[in-house]
Design a protein around this motif. Structure first.
Motif, mmCIF file in Angstrom:
data_model
loop_
_atom_site.group_PDB
_atom_site.id
_atom_site.type_symbol
_atom_site.label_atom_id
_atom_site.label_comp_id
_atom_site.label_asym_id
_atom_site.label_seq_id
_atom_site.Cartn_x
_atom_site.Cartn_y
_atom_site.Cartn_z
ATOM 1 N N MET A 542 1.010 -1.153 0.059
ATOM 2 C CA MET A 542 0.316 -0.367 -0.119
ATOM 3 C C MET A 542 0.657 0.994 -0.285
ATOM 4 S SD MET A 542 -2.504 -0.954 2.896
ATOM 5 C CE MET A 542 -1.199 -1.050 3.850
ATOM 6 N N PRO A 543 1.146 1.910 -1.188
ATOM 7 C CA PRO A 543 1.937 2.975 -1.014
ATOM 8 C C PRO A 543 1.613 4.280 -0.152
ATOM 9 C CG PRO A 543 1.647 2.277 -3.605
ATOM 10 C CD PRO A 543 0.610 1.349 -2.219
ATOM 11 N N LYS A 544 0.667 4.407 -0.033
ATOM 12 C CA LYS A 544 0.129 5.379 1.343
ATOM 13 C C LYS A 544 0.430 5.617 2.252
ATOM 14 C CE LYS A 544 -2.315 8.137 -3.043
ATOM 15 N NZ LYS A 544 -3.467 7.673 -2.641
ATOM 16 N N GLY A 545 0.081 2.866 2.772
ATOM 17 C CA GLY A 545 0.354 3.327 3.953
ATOM 18 C C GLY A 545 1.864 3.471 4.671
ATOM 19 N N GLU A 546 2.214 4.389 4.661
ATOM 20 C CA GLU A 546 3.063 4.920 5.635
ATOM 21 C C GLU A 546 4.150 3.350 6.233
ATOM 22 O OE1 GLU A 546 0.920 7.600 7.596
ATOM 23 O OE2 GLU A 546 0.898 9.138 6.405
ATOM 24 N N SER A 547 4.097 3.651 7.746
ATOM 25 C CA SER A 547 4.846 2.320 8.314
ATOM 26 C C SER A 547 4.360 0.850 7.944
ATOM 27 C CB SER A 547 4.563 2.478 9.546
ATOM 28 O OG SER A 547 3.271 2.793 10.223
ATOM 29 N N ARG A 548 2.979 1.253 7.380
ATOM 30 C CA ARG A 548 2.469 0.028 6.844
ATOM 31 C C ARG A 548 2.457 -0.459 5.521
ATOM 32 N NH1 ARG A 548 -2.055 0.645 11.282
ATOM 33 N NH2 ARG A 548 -0.974 0.170 13.202
ATOM 34 N N SER A 549 2.967 -0.034 4.636
ATOM 35 C CA SER A 549 2.831 0.223 2.841
ATOM 36 C C SER A 549 3.030 -1.619 2.944
ATOM 37 C CB SER A 549 3.500 1.491 2.718
ATOM 38 O OG SER A 549 5.266 0.920 2.958
ATOM 39 N N VAL A 550 4.406 -2.063 3.515
ATOM 40 C CA VAL A 550 4.264 -3.720 3.037
ATOM 41 C C VAL A 550 4.311 -4.671 3.965
ATOM 42 C CG1 VAL A 550 6.190 -5.526 1.734
ATOM 43 C CG2 VAL A 550 6.479 -2.763 1.772
ATOM 44 N N LEU A 551 3.249 -5.508 3.708
ATOM 45 C CA LEU A 551 1.901 -6.141 4.422
ATOM 46 C C LEU A 551 2.503 -7.669 4.268
ATOM 47 C CD1 LEU A 551 -0.880 -4.441 5.309
ATOM 48 C CD2 LEU A 551 1.410 -4.586 7.461
ATOM 49 N N ILE A 552 2.932 -8.493 5.182
ATOM 50 C CA ILE A 552 3.291 -9.956 4.587
ATOM 51 C C ILE A 552 2.370 -10.655 5.029
ATOM 52 C CG2 ILE A 552 4.759 -11.832 4.317
ATOM 53 C CD1 ILE A 552 7.303 -10.128 4.478
ATOM 54 N N HIS A 553 1.323 -11.168 4.073
ATOM 55 C CA HIS A 553 -0.102 -12.192 5.009
ATOM 56 C C HIS A 553 0.738 -13.382 4.802
ATOM 57 C CE1 HIS A 553 -2.098 -9.150 3.921
ATOM 58 N NE2 HIS A 553 -1.678 -8.351 3.333
ATOM 59 N N GLN A 554 -0.191 -14.459 5.752
ATOM 60 C CA GLN A 554 0.156 -16.039 6.301
ATOM 61 C C GLN A 554 -1.239 -16.043 5.144
ATOM 62 O OE1 GLN A 554 1.908 -17.489 9.072
ATOM 63 N NE2 GLN A 554 2.899 -19.548 7.831
ATOM 64 N N LEU A 555 -1.488 -17.187 3.835
ATOM 65 C CA LEU A 555 -2.679 -17.558 3.591
ATOM 66 C C LEU A 555 -2.864 -18.562 5.016
ATOM 67 C CD1 LEU A 555 -4.658 -17.926 1.574
ATOM 68 C CD2 LEU A 555 -3.763 -19.937 0.960
ATOM 69 N N SER A 556 -2.144 -19.698 5.650
ATOM 70 C CA SER A 556 -2.325 -20.964 6.287
ATOM 71 C C SER A 556 -2.885 -20.150 7.311
ATOM 72 C CB SER A 556 -1.496 -22.048 6.158
ATOM 73 O OG SER A 556 -0.014 -21.376 6.527
ATOM 74 N N LYS A 557 -2.575 -19.579 7.957
ATOM 75 C CA LYS A 557 -2.589 -18.904 9.358
ATOM 76 C C LYS A 557 -3.794 -17.552 8.910
ATOM 77 C CE LYS A 557 1.556 -20.281 11.429
ATOM 78 N NZ LYS A 557 3.054 -20.694 12.017
ATOM 79 N N LYS A 558 -4.048 -17.701 8.102
ATOM 80 C CA LYS A 558 -4.721 -16.463 7.971
ATOM 81 C C LYS A 558 -4.259 -15.049 8.738
ATOM 82 C CE LYS A 558 -7.951 -18.804 6.328
ATOM 83 N NZ LYS A 558 -6.920 -19.712 6.130
ATOM 84 N N ALA A 559 -2.992 -14.892 8.856
ATOM 85 C CA ALA A 559 -2.176 -14.065 9.710
ATOM 86 C C ALA A 559 -1.465 -12.752 9.053
ATOM 87 C CB ALA A 559 -0.841 -14.636 10.604
ATOM 88 N N THR A 560 -0.890 -11.916 9.036
ATOM 89 C CA THR A 560 -0.611 -10.547 8.958
ATOM 90 C C THR A 560 0.518 -10.336 10.064
ATOM 91 O OG1 THR A 560 -2.752 -9.968 7.887
ATOM 92 C CG2 THR A 560 -1.027 -8.929 7.982
ATOM 93 N N GLN A 561 1.849 -9.960 8.934
ATOM 94 C CA GLN A 561 2.597 -9.096 9.942
ATOM 95 C C GLN A 561 3.284 -7.788 8.965
ATOM 96 O OE1 GLN A 561 5.259 -12.173 10.873
ATOM 97 N NE2 GLN A 561 5.373 -12.504 9.100
ATOM 98 N N LYS A 562 3.372 -7.138 10.087
ATOM 99 C CA LYS A 562 4.155 -5.711 9.107
ATOM 100 C C LYS A 562 5.827 -5.856 9.143
ATOM 101 C CE LYS A 562 4.562 -2.281 12.306
ATOM 102 N NZ LYS A 562 5.205 -0.836 12.694
ATOM 103 N N LEU A 563 6.211 -5.784 8.652
ATOM 104 C CA LEU A 563 8.112 -5.662 8.175
ATOM 105 C C LEU A 563 8.305 -5.126 9.406
ATOM 106 C CD1 LEU A 563 9.066 -5.147 4.168
ATOM 107 C CD2 LEU A 563 9.173 -6.755 6.152
ATOM 108 N N PRO A 564 8.943 -5.555 10.109
ATOM 109 C CA PRO A 564 10.069 -5.132 10.443
ATOM 110 C C PRO A 564 11.058 -4.022 10.708
ATOM 111 C CG PRO A 564 11.209 -6.766 10.745
ATOM 112 C CD PRO A 564 9.782 -6.421 9.865
#
Lengths: 737, 609
Positions: A542-564
């Motif tokens: 998300m170019p406008k997401g600022e600190s959360r502009s790049v997210l990594i999702h895991q399909l199997s766990k339905k989890a989302t994490q943002k880059l550290p």
């Protein structure tokens, strides 16, 4: 001069000019000094009145006179002068006694060859007004009065043109002078001209007059009976002068002291053999390099005096030059002169020579290498394209159906299916080989990105539309696979709201009933979705997401994490390393490479671009390409440096996507100019060998709409085929032959 | 980079240490700008371009070494001395001490130019290599009117004239002349002396206009070095052909404006030095008289008539001493000539030319002997008269009514120039008096260059040359333009009727060919139309189409290759390529304009015929 002569009154002139038989010589001289005015009727204005037939004197006498005047010695002449003076006095007396005779005589002189009886009528009237300003008579019909007191009429003025023509024809014109005083044109004789010249040079009027005659001592010094002085010769005449000796000594001393210096003898400065020995000049002078002046340009046909007709511009062309800028205007317009005699002097000759001079001494001289090479030789030698086959060349299939610009396409891992997302809010799945549209979803919002799961048995399609990312089940594959997919796509209903209170999740996983999938709701618009190679993780940008502009999702766990990691700049794209746990984030100005396991920034690649738009990683993992909105493509060799190994400026407009082929050494770019470039990009396993990049083909075919051309391109996973998606609602498949 | 603070008095670095602006140079040398300019001109010092212009782009920069080179120059000292001297003269004049003033004037120090010449041109070849400008300038000044207000004095003009003629006499005698070109600007000559190609321009022998926007002192500064330079070069050249240098001229010929002829006859007199001496004294006298018409008192008397009388008073020696002398000397070293010189020498070998009035006599008197011809002119002192039976060609510009000799051909002066450039004796047919001569082409144009436009007459000349070499050059169809009788002559089709017939046939053929080509074009276009139409139809018919080949791609293929190979170039090379492309394009457009005009002219001619 003439006027001077005229100023003397007539009586005076008569007095002087009175001829007597005895002093012809004197008469001649005086006459000349007084500058007699020959009348208009006079043909030959020389004062050779001796030759006139009705002259009173004998012809023999006059002849005598002539010879005398021609060859007379100085002394004689002087004598004559002396005697003449006395005679002149006599004649004056005579004149006073007998005025009538005198007037006759003067008439004779002036009238020249005219009959003496009629002379009084013919003679030009003599003005008697004296030395008064002539402007007094300017408005009067007369110029003055003659001796009898009658008015002298002004002569009619000749027409200017006539007089000019007459003057032009007359070779003696230059000798003619207009006498204002007597209102007549006077022609000077040759002798008079000579006299005028002499007078101008401050000489005596008469040619024979010698201002410095040799002195003739009249006194006889010797052999006189009674000498003037009888004194003996003084002694000093016989001894050397003491004073002189002193002076000499003085000079000698002065010379010795150097007080007096002598002029050096003049040196001859004429040419001599200057370059007698050229050979000894091999050694170089200690000076800066001398650059000889460039020679002037040699003239071409157009400068010829008689150029070929085709070199002469027509009048229209010459007129059109006026419209040009001053600098562009041709400085020289060819012109034809029929013959050599009609060539005029070149008016700019001096100016051009001068400009050349200025160039010679005012212009810095630089040795410039003039490349006299074929432009083709500049281009690098590329391996022949035939050896680099296969690569996509021709458009094989067009996929039609979308009603808006096709923004994104994705090929299924097996290469059998293709998904496409469009700005009309639909996602379609096509069968590649037949071009049949298999399925169609209405997403509702313009689709920005579609991505197949890279695993061939999980037929899940990730679609980003607006702020959401949809995971869709494409219903392909056999039942077992479908079962697994459905399991994967089963999302728990949203948890209790207390979770949300503690930590606002950046993304919420929601079951999407309409499309039988999962909807990931983001905070901002998602531009791209990228799967990890194992098909479990995927990243969104998300170019406008600022600190959360790049997210990594895991399909199997339905989890989302943002880059550290902290990100500088706006993220544009992200991608996973094809074999290692490395993650690339492309921001507008640089590419950041993270190790996901160690959660560490490994590298920062400086693209030097203004705004990157896309990134692709070579299947080997060590090379990556970045496309930019200024149409540049950067190839990075990660082992080599953080600077691009090569920058290719291939597109005039934005590059929308860059891709590597998974197995063939091919990569492609697509751009808004409606073209896609296919390159051969060979990476060698030998580390000493640089990657070989060869442009192969320009694929055209997409029409531009709204300034957008090709929006996406993808390679077929197995074949050297390229899919392109255009803003003209088409998807095209380019195949090799 | 941070700009370092440099303490005062510390040494400068980089460009600032190597270069000076002009003002700085002036300050360092402590001279005025005009003098600085003069020194630069004499010494050949030019500004230099530093990599970084540290004082701004609008300044001129001189190298420190150049300036110090001027600093140690004796010229500087001499010019200072001259200034002091001038002050003395002024003072003496102010005190009415004319005697002293005159004496001082005579003693004015003179700069030594020979040393400078030697320094600037260490070898003779160097001097020859840069002779172009010198010759052009000297020739220009030789043609200028002496004007006191412009400080062009008579002596100077005469000296230039003399030097120019000496140079021409040498070139003419050694047959070094290669090319000539009559342009609007003047007449260009190209000679090859000691392997150096020297080109110079002489103005047409007409009154030259000295415009006011020209700074004559600057040009005179140049002349100050050019005059002695040419003098030394002439000396060297005359020395090399074993002639005494200041050549002693026949004054009568000189007065008749046939100095060149006089010069070339000079060489003849080697074997009769007594006459020479007498001539010498006379020439010196006459020259003095010419240069100082207001000099002695005796001459003073009829200064106006001086020039006119000069022609009659001059001694009637045997005219044209110089040319023969040169010729005789030439005969000895015949073997030394190379092939080209021999060719040049023999061009007009069997030609005897007589110049009528109204032709550029000086130029022709220079050129024709240079190519081995014998020439005479109308007027006094000419070696032979018009009625000479041996004359083969008479150069006439205007058609005259006088007696015409059947034994000779009356040609326009351009014939000589064209013959010289072509190195063959061209057929005189086109150059006969009263006809419009064929175009006069520049010999300096290089036709080998790719895409260069070759005028028709150049092709004709080429064939004539080939014919002269007895080679049979196949005449390609395009060049066989039948309007041009020259070509026909070469082919041997002299018969007029036959020529006309051939011309008609040719035209017919042309028409056929044109039609055929047009048909072809139409066909091609039609084909493309149909194919395009079919594709369009296909596109509209169904949702998905398979096309064999996209039309777009096919068209693009041609320039794709070029485009793609450009991709891999570095920016520098890409820009270079672009610059090349632009310049080539410019050339091409120029050519195109000419070709288009030619086409138009041809069409117009065809229509008329």
């Amino acid at each position: 001069m003439k006027g001077q002569g005229r100023k003397s009154t007539t009586s005076q002139s008569r007095e002087v000019k009175k001829p007597t038989e005895m002093d012809q010589k004197d008469e001649a001289i005086v006459n000349q000094q007084e500058a007699p005015v020959p009348s208009d009727s006079e043909e030959d204005s020389d004062y050779e009145y001796s030759g006139d037939s009705d002259y009173d004197y004998d012809s023999s006498d006059s002849l005598d006179y002539q010879s005398e005047s021609a060859g007379s010695g100085e002394l004689e002449e002087n004598d004559d002068d002396n005697s003449g003076d006395s005679e002149g006095a006599e004649s004056q007396d005579e004149d006073a006694v007998n005025p009538d005779g005198g007037s006759e005589g003067s008439d004779l002189h002036q009238g020249g060859g005219v009959e003496s009886d009629s002379s009084e009528d013919e003679v030009a009237p003599r003005n008697t007004i004296g030395e008064v300003p002539l402007k007094w008579y300017a408005d009067e019909p007369h110029i003055g009065y003659d001796i009898t007191g009658k008015k002298i009429k002004k002569k009619e003025k000749a027409d200017k043109l006539d007089s000019f023509l007459k003057n032009v024809d007359d070779s003696k014109n230059w000798r003619k002078i207009y006498d204002e005083y007597n209102d007549e044109v006077v022609e000077l004789t040759k002798d008079e001209i000579k006299m005028v010249r002499r007078l101008i040079k401050n000489g005596a009027p008469h040619a024979d007059f010698d201002p410095h005659p040799t002195y003739v001592d009249w006194f006889k010094w010797d052999d006189a009976k009674h000498p003037l002085s009888n004194a003996p010769e003084p002694k000093r005449r016989f001894i050397p002068s003491k004073w002189e000796a002193k002076k000499v000594v003085q000079y000698v001393r002065a010379i010795r002291k150097g007080l007096i210096t002598f002029d050096k003898p003049k040196e001859a400065d004429g040419p001599y053999l200057l370059w007698e020995d050229d050979s000894g000049l091999a050694e170089k002078e200690k000076h800066l390099t001398y650059i000889p002046a460039p020679k002037q340009k040699l003239p071409g046909h157009d400068e010829s005096y008689n150029p070929p007709l085709e070199y002469i511009p027509t009048q229209e062309e010459i007129n059109s030059y006026q419209l040009m800028f001053e600098e562009d205007r041709p400085k020289f317009i060819p012109k034809s002169f029929g013959s050599m005699r009609s060539i005029p002097a070149y008016e700019n000759a001096m100016k051009e020579a001068f400009e050349r001079c200025l160039d010679l001494y005012l212009c810095p001289r630089i040795r410039k290498k003039r490349l006299n090479i074929d432009p083709e030789s500049l281009k690098p030698k590329l391996p022949s394209k035939k050896e680099l086959k296969p690569y996509p060349v021709t458009c094989y299939i067009e996929f039609k159906g979308h009603e808006g610009a096709v923004t994104s396409i994705s090929i299924e891992a097996s290469g059998q299916w293709m998904a496409s997302g469009s700005s009309d809010g639909t996602v379609r799945v096509w069968e590649v080989e037949t071009g049949r549209c298999l399925r169609r979803w209405e997403v509702g919002e313009p689709v920005s990105c579609v991505a197949w799961n890279p695993l061939s048995d999980i037929h899940i399609l990730a679609v980003s539309a607006g702020q959401d990312v949809l995971l869709l089940n494409t219903c392909l594959g056999d039942e077992e696979e479908q079962k697994r997919i459905k399991e994967l796509l089963w999302a728990e209903p949203p948890k209790t709201s207390d979770d949300a209170g503690t930590k606002a999740p950046s993304v919420s996983w929601v079951k999407d009933d309409e499309h039988e999938g999962i909807r990931l709701k983001h905070l901002k618009a998602v531009t791209s979705v990228e799967w990890h190679r194992k098909g479990d993780y995927f990243s969104t940008v998300m170019p406008k997401g600022e600190s959360r502009s790049v997210l990594i999702h895991q399909l199997s766990k339905k989890a989302t994490q943002k880059l550290p990691f902290k990100l500088r700049g706006i993220a544009v794209r992200s991608t996973f390393h094809p074999s290692r746990s490395i993650f690339f984030i492309c921001t507008q100005k640089s590419v950041r490479v993270y190790d996901l396991l160690k959660s560490k920034l490994i590298k920062k690649l400086d693209t030097g671009l203004k705004e990157a738009s896309s990134i692709a990683v070579h299947p080997g993992g060590d090379n990556l390409i970045v496309g930019s909105k200024e149409g540049k493509l950067c190839w990075f060799d990660m082992d080599l440096s953080s600077k691009p190994y090569k920058i290719l400026k291939c597109h005039p407009k934005d590059i929308n996507n860059v891709v590597f082929h998974r197995s063939y050494p091919l990569f492609a770019t697509c751009s808004d100019d409606g073209t896609a470039y296919v390159f051969h990009g060979m990476v060698y396993s030998d580390l000493n060998k640089n990657p070989l990049i060869v442009p192969l083909e320009i694929l055209r075919g997409h029409a531009n709409s709204n300034g957008k051309g090709m929006l996406d391109c993808k390679f077929h996973p197995r074949q050297p085929w390229l899919f392109t998606a255009g803003a003209d609602k088409l998807i095209k498949l380019y195949c090799h032959h | 980079m941070v700009k370092h603070y440099r303490p005062a008095g510390k040494k400068k670095e980089g460009n600032a240490a190597k270069f000076l602006t002009r003002t700085q140079a002036l300050k360092q040398l402590q001279i005025s700008l005009p003098l600085f300019r003069k020194l630069c001109i004499l010494k050949g010092v030019t500004p230099r371009e530093p990599k970084k212009k540290f004082k701004g782009n609008d300044k001129t920069y001189y190298h420190v070494k150049d300036v110090s080179f001027l600093h140690h120059e004796p010229l500087l000292e001499i010019h200072r001395a001259i200034r002091v001297h001038e002050r003395k003269i002024k003072k003496a004049e102010a005190k009415k001490n004319l005697e002293r003033a005159n004496r001082l004037r005579e003693k004015t120090p003179k700069p030594k130019i020979d040393r400078i010449i030697r320094q600037r041109y260490p070898r003779f070849v160097d001097a020859l290599g840069e002779l172009d400008d010198c010759l052009t300038m000297v020739h220009l000044f030789a043609a200028l009117p002496a004007t006191e207000s412009k400080k062009i004095d008579v002596e100077r003009v005469h000296k230039c004239r003399r030097l120019a003629h000496e140079w021409q006499a040498f070139v003419s005698r050694t047959h070094k002349l290669r090319k000539t070109f009559v342009s609007v600007k003047g007449i260009y000559y190209q000679a090859e002396v000691e392997g150096q190609t020297i080109t110079w321009l002489t103005p047409h022998s007409l009154q030259q206009v000295v415009s006011n926007d020209v700074d004559i002192p600057t040009m005179l500064n140049f002349l100050q070095i050019y005059e002695p330079l040419l003098g030394f070069i002439n000396f060297h050249l005359y020395h090399s052909i074993k002639l005494k240098y200041p050549p002693i001229l026949d004054t009568r010929l000189e007065a008749l404006a046939a100095d060149l002829y006089a010069l070339s006859r000079y060489a003849n007199a080697n074997n009769r030095p007594a006459i020479l001496n007498s001539e010498a004294s006379q020439s010196v006298e006459s020259e003095q008289m010419e240069s100082k018409p207001i000099g002695a008192e005796t001459e003073n008397k009829d200064s106006e008539l001086r020039l006119a009388q000069l022609q009659h008073q001059l001694p009637s020696n045997e005219p044209g001493a110089l040319m023969h002398l040169v010729e005789k000397a030439a005969g000895e070293d015949e073997e030394e000539y190379d092939e080209e010189t021999r060719q040049c020498k023999n061009l007009f070998q069997n030609v005897k030319i007589f110049l009528s009035r109204e032709v550029p006599r000086e130029s022709l008197l220079f050129i024709i002997p240079a190519f081995g011809g014998i020439v005479s002119w109308e007027g006094e002192g000419a070696p032979f008269v018009e009625s000479d039976q041996g004359i083969t060609h008479q150069i006439v510009d205007r058609e005259a009514q006088g007696h015409r000799f059947l034994s000779r051909e009356y040609v326009q002066p351009q014939w000589v120039f064209d013959c010289v450039n072509a190195r063959i004796i061209l057929p005189t047919e086109n150059y006969l008096v009263g006809r419009i001569p064929p175009p006069h082409l520049s010999p300096f144009v290089d036709y080998d260059e790719e895409g260069a436009y070759v005028p028709e007459y150049a092709k004709t000349i080429k064939h004539l040359q080939a014919a002269a070499r007895k080679e049979v050059l196949p005449l390609p169809g395009l060049e066989k333009d039948l309007e041009d009788p020259q070509n026909l002559l070469v082919e041997g089709v002299i018969d007029r009727a036959a020529a006309n017939h051939a011309a008609k046939e040719k035209q017919k053929m042309m028409v056929h060919e044109l039609r055929y080509q047009e048909d072809l074009k139409k066909e091609l276009q039609g084909a493309t139309y149909t194919s395009a139409g079919s594709t369009a139809r296909e596109e509209t018919s169904a949702g998905l189409i398979q096309t064999g080949e996209s039309t777009n791609n096919g068209q693009g293929n041609v320039d794709d290759g070029a485009e793609m190979s450009k991709l891999l170039l570095s920016r520098k090379k890409r820009k270079l390529l672009e610059a090349m492309r632009i310049s080539n394009e410019r050339k091409q457009t120029k050519n195109d304009v000419i070709v288009r005009r030619k086409k138009k002219i041809d069409e117009a001619q065809n229509q008329r015929s």
